[in-house]
Design a protein around this motif. Structure first.
Motif, PDB file in Angstrom:
ATOM      1  N   LEU A   1       0.811  -1.219   0.000  1.00 41.48           N
ATOM      2  CA  LEU A   1       0.000   0.000   0.000  1.00 41.48           C
ATOM      3  C   LEU A   1       0.844   1.269   0.000  1.00 41.48           C
ATOM      4  O   LEU A   1       0.378   2.331  -0.379  1.00 41.48           O
ATOM      5  CB  LEU A   1      -0.899   0.025   1.239  1.00 41.48           C
ATOM      6  CG  LEU A   1      -1.873  -1.130   1.395  1.00 41.48           C
ATOM      7  CD1 LEU A   1      -2.574  -1.043   2.729  1.00 41.48           C
ATOM      8  CD2 LEU A   1      -2.862  -1.165   0.254  1.00 41.48           C
TER       9      LEU A   1
ATOM     10  N   LEU B   1       1.802   5.856   1.716  1.00 38.64           N
ATOM     11  CA  LEU B   1       0.467   6.291   2.106  1.00 38.64           C
ATOM     12  C   LEU B   1       0.368   7.805   1.968  1.00 38.64           C
ATOM     13  O   LEU B   1       1.330   8.530   2.210  1.00 38.64           O
ATOM     14  CB  LEU B   1       0.170   5.894   3.554  1.00 38.64           C
ATOM     15  CG  LEU B   1       0.170   4.400   3.867  1.00 38.64           C
ATOM     16  CD1 LEU B   1      -0.111   4.186   5.344  1.00 38.64           C
ATOM     17  CD2 LEU B   1      -0.836   3.650   3.018  1.00 38.64           C
TER      18      LEU B   1
ATOM     19  N   ARG C   1      -5.048   7.436   2.207  1.00 39.11           N
ATOM     20  CA  ARG C   1      -5.189   6.723   0.935  1.00 39.11           C
ATOM     21  C   ARG C   1      -3.902   5.958   0.636  1.00 39.11           C
ATOM     22  O   ARG C   1      -2.820   6.354   1.072  1.00 39.11           O
ATOM     23  CB  ARG C   1      -5.468   7.710  -0.191  1.00 39.11           C
ATOM     24  CG  ARG C   1      -6.825   8.380  -0.073  1.00 39.11           C
ATOM     25  CD  ARG C   1      -7.154   9.187  -1.324  1.00 39.11           C
ATOM     26  NE  ARG C   1      -8.513   9.662  -1.271  1.00 39.11           N
ATOM     27  CZ  ARG C   1      -8.862  10.910  -1.023  1.00 39.11           C
ATOM     28  NH1 ARG C   1      -7.931  11.814  -0.808  1.00 39.11           N
ATOM     29  NH2 ARG C   1     -10.117  11.264  -0.995  1.00 39.11           N
ATOM     30  N   ASP C   2      -4.033   4.885  -0.146  1.00 42.78           N
ATOM     31  CA  ASP C   2      -2.846   4.130  -0.545  1.00 42.78           C
ATOM     32  C   ASP C   2      -2.220   4.738  -1.800  1.00 42.78           C
ATOM     33  O   ASP C   2      -2.690   5.768  -2.292  1.00 42.78           O
ATOM     34  CB  ASP C   2      -3.186   2.649  -0.749  1.00 42.78           C
ATOM     35  CG  ASP C   2      -4.038   2.383  -1.986  1.00 42.78           C
ATOM     36  OD1 ASP C   2      -4.410   3.342  -2.702  1.00 42.78           O
ATOM     37  OD2 ASP C   2      -4.329   1.209  -2.253  1.00 42.78           O
TER      38      ASP C   2
ATOM     39  N   LEU D   1      -8.328   4.297   2.621  1.00 41.21           N
ATOM     40  CA  LEU D   1      -8.008   3.257   3.601  1.00 41.21           C
ATOM     41  C   LEU D   1      -8.589   3.525   4.972  1.00 41.21           C
ATOM     42  O   LEU D   1      -9.047   2.612   5.648  1.00 41.21           O
ATOM     43  CB  LEU D   1      -6.486   3.118   3.757  1.00 41.21           C
ATOM     44  CG  LEU D   1      -5.691   2.699   2.546  1.00 41.21           C
ATOM     45  CD1 LEU D   1      -4.212   2.678   2.894  1.00 41.21           C
ATOM     46  CD2 LEU D   1      -6.153   1.329   2.065  1.00 41.21           C
TER      47      LEU D   1
END
Length: 171
Positions: A106, A109, A148-149, A155
């Motif tokens: 991921l 971030l 967010r990834d 997320l």
């Protein structure tokens, strides 16, 4: 000899009460709150920092009213303001897909501070309204983040609120 009463730490004479009665009668449009504020200004009733002691003045005039020394205007019924939150903030948005991945897949971030009124803020509010067990109940000063990834998938939502001045113990 004139009678002096001590009410809330203040010596009150008969002519003070007569003046206050006439003054309230001369301003029938004033609310109880405004009467207290104007009383602070007229009597220069201030605290050590120079702020008006309006809560003390409210208590003072209420004590005078209770004792029958003055007659306050009737309480005004305030209309309760309700927040205009839509029932479902996520309406019209697709349900997020369920997926699993390791943190390494991921990264990096993106942790974004949500600015009020932005699209991210609306998304953040929607997630809280729909998925948090208490719903969207933001009170006081707070700071929100949307995580967010690397592919831009949402997320997590983070919400940090100011500490409560007083709160009861939880179960």
């Amino acid at each position: 000899m004139e009678t002096v009463q001590r009410i809330q730490g203040r010596a009150v004479r008969g002519d003070d009460i007569a003046w206050l009665r006439a003054w309230i009668a001369a301003h029938p449009q004033w609310s109880r709150k405004q009467i207290a504020r104007e009383l602070c200004a007229a009597w220069e009733w201030r605290d050590g920092r120079g702020r008006m002691k309006d809560f003390a003045a409210r208590s003072f005039r209420l004590k005078l009213d209770t004792r029958g020394l003055i007659r306050l205007p009737p309480l005004r019924v305030r209309r309760e303001r309700r927040w205009a939150w839509p029932e479902n903030e996520m309406a019209g948005r697709p349900e997020p897909a369920v997926w699993a991945a390791s943190l390494e897949r991921l990264r990096p971030l993106n942790i974004e501070v949500v600015a009020a009124g932005s699209a991210s803020h609306q998304t953040w509010r929607g997630y809280l309204a729909q998925y948090h067990y208490l719903g969207l109940r933001v009170v006081g000063e707070n700071l929100g983040y949307l995580v967010r990834d690397r592919d831009g998938r949402d997320l997590a939502c983070l919400l940090f609120g100011a500490a409560a001045g007083r709160c009861a113990p939880r179960e």
